[in-house]
Structures are given as C-alpha cells and as structure tokens.
Enzyme design. Structure first.
Site, PDB file in Angstrom:
ATOM      1  N   GLY B  51       0.896  -1.295  -0.017  1.00  0.00           N
ATOM      2  CA  GLY B  51       0.132  -0.049  -0.059  1.00  0.00           C
ATOM      3  C   GLY B  51       0.890   1.482   0.061  1.00  0.00           C
ATOM      4  O   GLY B  51       2.156   1.301   0.502  1.00  0.00           O
ATOM      5  N   SER B  52       0.290   2.390  -0.741  1.00  0.00           N
ATOM      6  CA  SER B  52       1.090   3.638  -0.495  1.00  0.00           C
ATOM      7  C   SER B  52       0.868   4.249   1.057  1.00  0.00           C
ATOM      8  O   SER B  52       0.112   3.600   1.775  1.00  0.00           O
ATOM      9  CB  SER B  52       0.427   4.774  -1.399  1.00  0.00           C
ATOM     10  OG  SER B  52       1.105   4.221  -2.765  1.00  0.00           O
ATOM     11  N   GLY B  53       1.469   5.204   1.114  1.00  0.00           N
ATOM     12  CA  GLY B  53       1.288   5.741   2.376  1.00  0.00           C
ATOM     13  C   GLY B  53       2.497   5.508   3.312  1.00  0.00           C
ATOM     14  O   GLY B  53       2.587   5.995   4.666  1.00  0.00           O
ATOM     15  N   HIS B  54       3.467   4.652   3.180  1.00  0.00           N
ATOM     16  CA  HIS B  54       4.585   4.258   3.745  1.00  0.00           C
ATOM     17  C   HIS B  54       5.695   4.723   3.167  1.00  0.00           C
ATOM     18  O   HIS B  54       7.073   4.223   3.621  1.00  0.00           O
ATOM     19  CB  HIS B  54       4.663   2.748   3.784  1.00  0.00           C
ATOM     20  CG  HIS B  54       3.502   2.076   4.222  1.00  0.00           C
ATOM     21  ND1 HIS B  54       2.925   2.106   5.354  1.00  0.00           N
ATOM     22  CD2 HIS B  54       2.698   1.017   3.719  1.00  0.00           C
ATOM     23  CE1 HIS B  54       1.898   1.596   5.542  1.00  0.00           C
ATOM     24  NE2 HIS B  54       1.779   0.661   4.225  1.00  0.00           N
ATOM     25  N   ASP B 107      -1.698  -8.196   0.827  1.00  0.00           N
ATOM     26  CA  ASP B 107      -0.372  -8.275   0.173  1.00  0.00           C
ATOM     27  C   ASP B 107       0.144  -9.650  -0.316  1.00  0.00           C
ATOM     28  O   ASP B 107       0.499  -9.970  -1.531  1.00  0.00           O
ATOM     29  CB  ASP B 107       0.974  -7.608   1.005  1.00  0.00           C
ATOM     30  CG  ASP B 107       0.654  -6.266   1.265  1.00  0.00           C
ATOM     31  OD1 ASP B 107       1.489  -5.642   0.512  1.00  0.00           O
ATOM     32  OD2 ASP B 107      -0.214  -6.022   2.075  1.00  0.00           O
ATOM     33  N   HIS B 216      -0.444   0.987   9.588  1.00  0.00           N
ATOM     34  CA  HIS B 216      -1.693   1.092   8.641  1.00  0.00           C
ATOM     35  C   HIS B 216      -2.766   1.988   9.385  1.00  0.00           C
ATOM     36  O   HIS B 216      -3.924   1.953   9.323  1.00  0.00           O
ATOM     37  CB  HIS B 216      -2.125  -0.010   8.310  1.00  0.00           C
ATOM     38  CG  HIS B 216      -1.309  -0.749   7.113  1.00  0.00           C
ATOM     39  ND1 HIS B 216      -0.285  -1.589   7.922  1.00  0.00           N
ATOM     40  CD2 HIS B 216      -1.250  -0.663   5.801  1.00  0.00           C
ATOM     41  CE1 HIS B 216       0.145  -2.143   6.470  1.00  0.00           C
ATOM     42  NE2 HIS B 216      -0.296  -1.577   5.418  1.00  0.00           N
TER      43      HIS B 216
END
Ligand SMILES: Nc1ncnc2c1ncn2[C@@H]1O[C@H](COP(=O)(O)OP(=O)(O)O)[C@@H](O)[C@H]1O
Ligand SMILES: Nc1ncnc2c1ncn2[C@@H]1O[C@H](COP(=O)(O)OP(=O)(O)O)[C@@H](O)[C@H]1O
Ligand SMILES: [Mg+2]
Ligand SMILES: [Mg+2]
Ligand SMILES: [Mg+2]
Ligand SMILES: [Mg+2]
Lengths: 199, 328, 328, 199
Positions: B51-54, B107, B216
């Site tokens: 996921g994006s955001g990391h 994932d 998350h």
C-alpha cells in the site's frame, strides 16, 4: 431462470449500493482496520460497471467471471482477491449456459464461497466476510430475501466477535465490539441480489 | 491534507516522483517504479510493493543495490497482481525475480496471484515474506506477524546480493535469513489521517500512547499514559528482545512513523542505544530516519536485525536509491 | 512528544546523532557537530547553525562538500556565540571560515558577536545572510526577510566551492550569489508543537490553512479556507515569482515542514512542476523531501534558486552528509 | 548607596521571578513568536544565579557584567544578546566602584538601554522590550517603584501595537492585539529591582 441481464443488473445494483455505503464501510474499517474498505470496493465496482458496459458478456458465467477479474485487478488489499475469487469461481461454476436456475446459482455461489474460505483460510466466526457469505449461501435455497436476512444477521453478529483473520486480528481483544467491514459489504452485495430479484 | 482529491493521491505522487527522480522510470498509468537500467543482464531482480502511505518504502528504495521495481497500491491497500506481473516482466533479465512481500493478507494474496501469473509468462519467481512485528503473536488467532521495518533490511541486503550477481536461490536464501533475523516494535503518539477518511483513523488523546502499533493507522495492542522517550525505548527494545536473542551484533533501525520530528527521533535513538548497551546487545550499524512511515502518524519503531559478517558486508555494499544511498 | 523532558531535548538528540553518525564528531556538551576530518588543510570551512527543530538543517548537512560544522541552538532559539566560536576554531585550517546565517534577529546578533570574537582569536571570518522568504516584505516595518529553504542551496553550493579549494572571498561571493538568487514561500496545514510549550503554537482548525508561514511555528500572513494541492502550488510558485524573474533554469526545493507525508509531498511536487511549466520557468534540478522543517508542522514550502552553469556544476558536485548525499 | 550584594539580590530576584513567569512568557511568545521566551530566560537566569554563586563578583559593575556575559552565552535567540548587552553595558558603565548611588545606577542603566537600542535597532513603539525599558529608565530618576509602574505600563501598551522588530514583525497587522513577550519580561526585571530595593 436467471439470464446474463439479471447478473448485470446485480452488479450494477451492487455498485450503486457500494457507492452509497462507501463512507460507512470505510468508517467501519477504521477502528479495527485501515480505513479503506469503502474506497476499495467503490473503486472495484466502478471498474466492474465500466467493464460490463464495454464488453457486454452474454452469459451469467461470463458476467461474473469478468466482474471477478476486474475486482482482482483494481481493488487490491484483502478484499480484492477475495471478492474477485468469489465472483470468478461462481461464474466459472455456472459454465456457459445462457440461463441458469436459482438452484444452479445457489450451488455455484457455494463453490465461490468455498473458494474464498480456501484462499483466505477463514472459517465462520473468524469475523470476516465469511460470516455474512456462509449463512447467505445456506439460506439461498429458500429465497433471495432469506439470503439477504441471513447475510445481514451474519454481518451484525460479527460485532461481539474477536477477529482471527485479516487486519482486525492484530488488535486481539480490542477487535471486539466492532462490526467487520467485509461482512457488512458482503451483506450489501447479497441485498443487491435480492433487490434485482424483486424480493 | 496536501492533496487534490483522495482518488488521485497515488497517481499525483507518482507524477511528482517522476519529476524528482529522472534516474527512475516511473510508469504513472500502470503504477510501477523501475530502475532506469532494468533489466540488468544476468542479475536477479527484486520486486516489492504494498500500500502507499509508507514512503519512502518501497519506491524510494528502487535503484542499484536494492529494488529493481516497486508497485505502489492505493493508500494502505496492497497493489493488484497486474502491477507485480508488469514489474516482473520489465525487470527480469532471465535470472529470475524475488518478490519481497510484507505479511498482510492483502499483500500475500495479491503477490501470490501475481507469482502464478508471472510464472505462466515464463518468469522464474521466488518469494520472501517479511513478518517482523513482535506486537502481533503469530498464532491461529491472528493473520500472523505484520511486516514493517525489517522490510528495509531485507530489501537492502538481498538487493546487494542480487547486485553482486548471486543466483536466485542464493538471493532468496539471504532474504529469508534477514527476514528471520529481523524483529520490530512500534509505538504511536498520534494517529494518522488517510485521504479516504480525512480524519484520524483512531482517537488518541494527548497524554496517551499506543504500544505495538502497525503501519496502517490501526491502533496497537495496548493504550498507556504518556511515557518518556527513555521508557518507550525500554518498552520497544525489550519487546523485540523477547523474540530475538542476538548473539551477533545487530543492525538497528530507529524509524519515524511520519510526523515525529527528526530532532525527537535522534533523541529516541540515544535512548535506544542506551537500552541496547544496558542489555548487552552489540550494535553493528545504526540507521535513523523516516523510512517505513504511516502517513502522518506520530511515533516510532525499533527494528533489530542480527547479522553475520556476510550480511553486514552486504548491508555496507553500495546502494543508490532516492532514500538510501551510500558507497556510490 | 517523543522526548524525556523539554530541557534535555537538544542534548538528547545530539547523543542520538552521535550514535547514528560515526562519520561526524558530535560534541554534545558544547553543541557543535563537526566533520570528522576537520580542519581540512587549505580549505575554507562553512559554519552554520540556528535553532533546533529544523532537522536535518543544519547538522544533517555537515560533511564533505557542504558544512564543516553546525551549531544547534535550543529549539527555535539561535545558538550562542560560544558555539560558533568553538566551531570556527575547530574547523579553520587557516583558509578562513564562512558563517551562513539565516536572517532572524537572534541568529544575526549571535553570529555577529561570534564573528567578532573569532576574529579576535585570529580567525578570518566572512558572513552570508540568507533572506529568501518572500512572505515577509523587507522594509522598515519588519526584521527583514526570513531565511528558510534557500539556506540549503547556499550551504550546498558554497560548500562545494569550499571543497574545491576556492579562496574565502570567492566562496563568500558564491554564497552571496546563491542567497540573492533564492526565494521561498511556505504554507502550513497545521501548527507545530514545541517541547517547551507542549501544545500547538497556534490554532489552525481543520479545513483552514496559513499562507506565508515561517519555520518557527509562527502563523503566516493570511489564513484561508483549505485549498487543493494544485491551488497551493499556484499560490506558492506565484508568490516566489513575484520576486524572482528567472531567466536561467532554476533549482527547485519542494520541502516538507515535518509532518507532511512524503506521499503528499511528491504529489505537491507534481503540481509545482505543472505550475512552473505553465509559467514558462525552466527547471534544472528538483529536490523533494523534509529538509528545512519546523518540528511536526504540517505543510510545505517551495524554494527556487536561479542558477548559471557554474552554480549548477557546484550543485551537482559530490556531497556526503547525513541528509544530502550524491557523487561519493 | 547600592552595593554588590544589592545587585546580586536583584539578579536572584529576577531569576526567581522569571522562573515563576516562564510559562506565561512562553505563552505570550506563542501567538506572535516562537514559544520560547520563557524557557530562554529561565535557562539564562538559572545560569546567572549559578555564576554569581560560583564567582562572587564584588562590585556592582562586576555583578552586572558577569550576569550579562552569562546571558549571552546561555540564552541565544534575540533576547540573549539584547539582555546580555543591557546588563554588560550597564555594568561597564558602573566601573569598579564598590558602591554606587541610585543616580549613578540610573545613568548606567540608560547607557545599557541605549546599547540595546543600538544593537537591535528598535525604537519605542516598535513593540519590543524597549517599550518597557525606555520608560523605566526615564522614571528611575523618581524611584524604583515609579520605574516598575512605568515598565509595566509600557509592556501593557505594546498590546495594540504592530510589531516592527523581531519575529512578531513577520506577522504584520496580525501582531496587533498581543502583548510583546520581551516587554513583559523587561517589566519583570524592573519589578524585581523595585522588590529588592524594598519598594
Ligand atoms: N483471510 C480472510 N478471509 C476472509 N475475509 C477476509 C480475510 N482477511 C480479511 N478479510 C475481509 O476483508 C475485509 C477487509 O477488506 P479491505 O479493508 O478492503 O482490505 P485490507 O484489510 O487489505 O485493507 C475484512 O473486513 C474481512 O471481512
Ligand atoms: N530588534 C530588537 N530590539 C529589541 N528587542 C527585540 C528585538 N527583536 C526582538 N526583541 C525582543 O525579544 C523578544 C523575543 O525574545 P525571544 O523569544 O527570547 O527570542 P526569539 O525571538 O529569538 O525567539 C521580543 O518579544 C522582543 O521584545
Ligand atoms: Mg482495509
Ligand atoms: Mg487496506
Ligand atoms: Mg526563539
Ligand atoms: Mg521567541
């Protein structure tokens, strides 16, 4: 008998319903998840709607396999592969008949739900979409309306459960007291089915 | 939030990343970030994603000595199989591809599907699962340990092995060794705000913190009244050490979750080093910064990775990516 | 906040920095961060400093090709003359020292005193003032323009000239040229929290933003309802361009204030690049990241620096510091 | 006549008063500054107190120059050099007499305040510590108590002003309506003076 158009209308109704409920689903996914379930499914079903318009598949099986494929390739996350598998396997089980009976569909949906259980490893009571899907498929023998009630009851019954699968399981005891977002969305999909069946 | 609309956040970021990093190939439409010179003949290629955001994970780790490609999903949502298959096809030189997968249901499922599809296309694929977060017990009652800071160690060290030209099975074995030797623990002092939700993902009153958080925006295992930096360091290091008994020196990652000032993070590192010394743990290398973030979450995590000489040599090997760079 | 007590925040951070960066000499007691191999024979040494809370500025820019030493003050408080004098004495090879000073009353006064004291000790000192923030009009009614993002350009480019062995007057002239060619504008989406105060330095309700903020938690010139990333990019770039009419290509720094996720910052960079293209500004290089921060402030700033070929060559020259590293 | 002990007691009283008011000063420095004025001065006067104990300077001039030097080398920011200059120049102007008259002190303090004006470039009305210091030094000819009142009035009168110096000047019109933290702390220092003078 249910034809391709029935399943197309199901997917369209599901898309509309997900659209309306997206914020609520994301909200449910926020205390025990990562606050994306609503936007995930909205993205997925928007793509499904577009694909059905573009490709106009002409059998029930083709409609559902196409929808499943689109979910897999647009949703991501846990729910993408799981819902994708659900629709794809259900669609495959329907073969290429132009029309299918309600019984045939109920059997195919069971194949789909079993595939989701195999893929995700979740059993009823684990606080996942399975908690809405499994009772729904059992009740589908009676009527679409019965399936809708069963899914809704199953989703609501996830609230007191402690999650054992998916992100919510990280919270252990703290997952108790919140409805599972995937179970809630599964109930929406079953409700959309009852809606297009006019029940 | 500094965004246009939630729906375009990832595409917008990729456009901006393309402009900032001409040394990478950023395919905005298909959402893959590829090192410019891929495929590199004869070399195994590492592909990761999530996921994006990391950020900078994973896109910021693409480049010589680390990842060959990264696949960013929507915010906190694993990418879709199409992305990984496309990435694998773009970077495979024939020597095979290693998928580095953080252990989250999404994932795992998506990378599994991608691996099957890529193999259908004749690409040799191996996978390594990163599951380093000791805050989650790996049992029948959970989805297993989450992958967090250990990912950086796996990607860097296995990436160096790949860069050296080691064969797929060796790169995979090294990645597995690093994953097995890495453990993390995270703490949140404030929740993050996702574009889709637009408000903090959980309520954390000032004066309280969450121990054992993931990346998350989910709350942790336990809420506590605010602790000092030193107390948090003790809690985090001791949690990690319950599950890792390092005989060898360790690599230490003191990682910011996104909104913790570097000033505070360095101070926290001082405390982590003190606790490690008190516990008799030998430290080989230290990395401090915002590497595996959770949007604008306030907090930090500690990751230890036990290394032998070979892993340390690979850690020290040159790397040239947007976020990690040394030796070249 | 991830701290022990407000009083020890800076000392704690320096201890943690020392542990993370064995390639630097960190004098925790006297609060100077020095490149390990200083003094470097025959070379001019750049010394900078300022309040803490802006990390990686300045300590993260110490190393070959950039600063010889940095003096961190208390949070948002300029350092004291003793620190600069000590730093100057430690790094002066006889070729002289250039003080890089951000234009704040405190920094100017303290560096001025330090320059006098250092000269008394026989050190040749030159000074360059960075005053790049167009949100402040330089008039009788203000303390003059603040120094913000332009500092990074001055330190990098003049640092490269020093590393090449250019004499003090030349290094000073280059620093002055860069300072004169740099302009910045900042925007806050949320205030920061200083350790001393323990709560946000100003109230910014969700759904509003501050245009024209500095990097010390002070509000900006104007409060507005929330804008999109694209609108903010337009406001920031246009503000900078009112005071800089670049004929040459520019260096672009898209800088995070501390708590803006890198994901959003990259997205913002995409918008900044779009606006620059629309305004006909040629872009030579782009740097995106949290470089000149304001603790955990949410927001971003845009700095443009007009460069000729010589300045661009010096920008591209090798640098090896904790926060900026390329070419070596 | 005022001896070294008087000035030592002034500095000790100032330190205590700054200690008590530190949070308020930081609070004042937060809407129009950077929220550090209280902790800056606390750090500085704590160091002054320690230095006076360690070194026991024995003339009024020596006490104030030592205090000024310590402020310069521990406070930083704008206020460190400015207050440091104030005390150092006042101390230097007192020479090395063992005792000084109130008039001599008033004259020396004027030298100190003028030095602050020269260093910082601020005039009365610019919304700085000068707005408390300048009226105080004018009133010192009358009495310590008059100086205290004048400083306090001067500090309070900064509220409606628009800042033209220091950090608050960045805010332009928005600096109006807030008391200047440096003027507030200057009033405290003058009040401490009146206190040790028993007025
Ligand atoms: N192993 C699993 N088996 C069945 N359903 C699962 C499993 N893991 C997660 N789910 C379902 O997926 C939902 C979460 O979907 P979503 O939020 O879109 O994905 P993610 O958790 O990756 O963010 C959960 O609420 C749950 O119902
Ligand atoms: N040029 C100046 N002349 C006189 N006093 C000044 C000047 N600049 C600032 N000050 C005073 O200093 C005070 C701020 O001190 P402080 O907060 O400790 O330093 P900083 O502004 O560097 O954070 C202001 O309130 C003002 O009274
Ligand atoms: Mg989710
Ligand atoms: Mg998700
Ligand atoms: Mg200050
Ligand atoms: Mg201040």
């Amino acid at each position: 008998m249910l034809d391709a158009d029935f399943f197309r209308r199901w997917m369209t109704a599901a898309a509309a319903s997900v659209d309306r409920a997206a914020d609520r689903l994301t909200e449910l996914d926020s205390p025990i998840g990562d606050a994306d379930h609503g936007s995930n499914l909205r993205r997925g079903f928007t793509a499904v709607r577009a694909a059905l318009e573009e490709e106009s598949p002409d059998t029930p099986g083709a409609v559902l396999t196409l929808a499943g494929r689109r979910l897999v390739s647009t949703v991501g996350g846990a729910s993408g592969p799981l819902y994708g598998m659900l629709l794809r396997r259900t669609g495959k089980a329907l073969g290429d008949a132009a029309e299918v009976s309600e019984e045939q569909f109920a059997g195919a949906l069971r194949v789909g739900v079993d595939a989701v259980r195999a893929l995700g490893g979740a059993a009823p009571g684990d606080k996942t979409m399975i908690d809405a899907l499994a009772p729904a498929v059992d009740a589908l023998g009676d009527s679409f309306a019965a399936a809708r009630s069963a899914a809704l009851a199953g989703a609501e019954a996830t609230t007191p459960l402690r999650a054992r699968k998916g992100r919510a399981s990280y919270l252990g005891e703290r997952s108790v007291g919140h409805q599972d977002p995937g179970a809630a969305s599964a109930a929406l999909l079953v409700a959309a089915l009852a809606e297009v069946a006019g029940e | 939030m500094l965004i246009n609309v939630p729906e375009t956040v990832v595409a917008d970021a990729l456009r901006g990343m393309a402009a900032a990093h001409p040394e990478l190939t950023v395919d905005v439409e298909n959402r893959v970030i590829i090192r410019r010179d891929a495929p590199v003949p004869g070399k195994v290629a590492l592909v990761s994603g999530g996921g994006s955001g990391h950020e900078p994970l994973h896109g910021g780790f693409v480049g010589p000595g680390m990842l060959a490609a990264a696949c960013p999903g929507e915010v906190f949502t694993s990418p879709v199989p199409d992305q990984m298959v496309r990435a694998a096809a773009a970077v495979d030189s024939g020597a095979g591809v290693l998928f580095v997968v953080k252990n989250y249901t999404g994932d795992v499922l998506n990378f599994d599907m991608a691996a099957e599809l890529a193999e259908d296309e004749g690409i040799q694929v191996a996978k390594v699962l990163v599951e380093d977060d000791v805050a989650v017990t790996d049992s029948l009652y959970t989805a297993g340990r989450r992958g967090t800071g250990g990912t950086l160690f796996v990607e860097k060290i296995a990436g160096a092995a790949a860069e050296e030209g080691q064969p797929l099975e060796r790169v995979e074995a090294i990645a597995r060794q690093v994953a097995g030797a890495s453990r993390s623990f995270g703490v949140a002092l404030g929740a993050c705000t996702t574009p889709a939700k637009g408000s903090p993902t959980f309520d954390l009153p000032a004066g309280e913190l969450e121990l054992g958080v993931g990346i998350h925006g989910e709350p942790g295992r336990e809420r506590r009244p605010m602790m000092t930096s030193g107390e948090i360091a003790e809690a985090a290091v001791d949690a990690v050490l319950t599950d890792l008994e390092p005989r060898n020196p360790v690599l230490v990652l003191v990682n910011g979750m996104g909104a913790t000032p570097l000033l505070e993070l360095y101070g926290f590192n001082g405390e982590v080093q003190r606790v490690l010394a008190e516990r008799g743990v030998a430290v080989a290398r230290v990395l401090v910064g915002n590497y595996v973030t959770s949007l604008d979450m306030a907090g930090a995590s500690v990751t230890l990775c036990q290394v032998d000489e070979e892993l340390l040599r690979l850690w020290d090997a040159p790397v040239r990516t947007p976020a990690l760079r040394w030796g070249m």
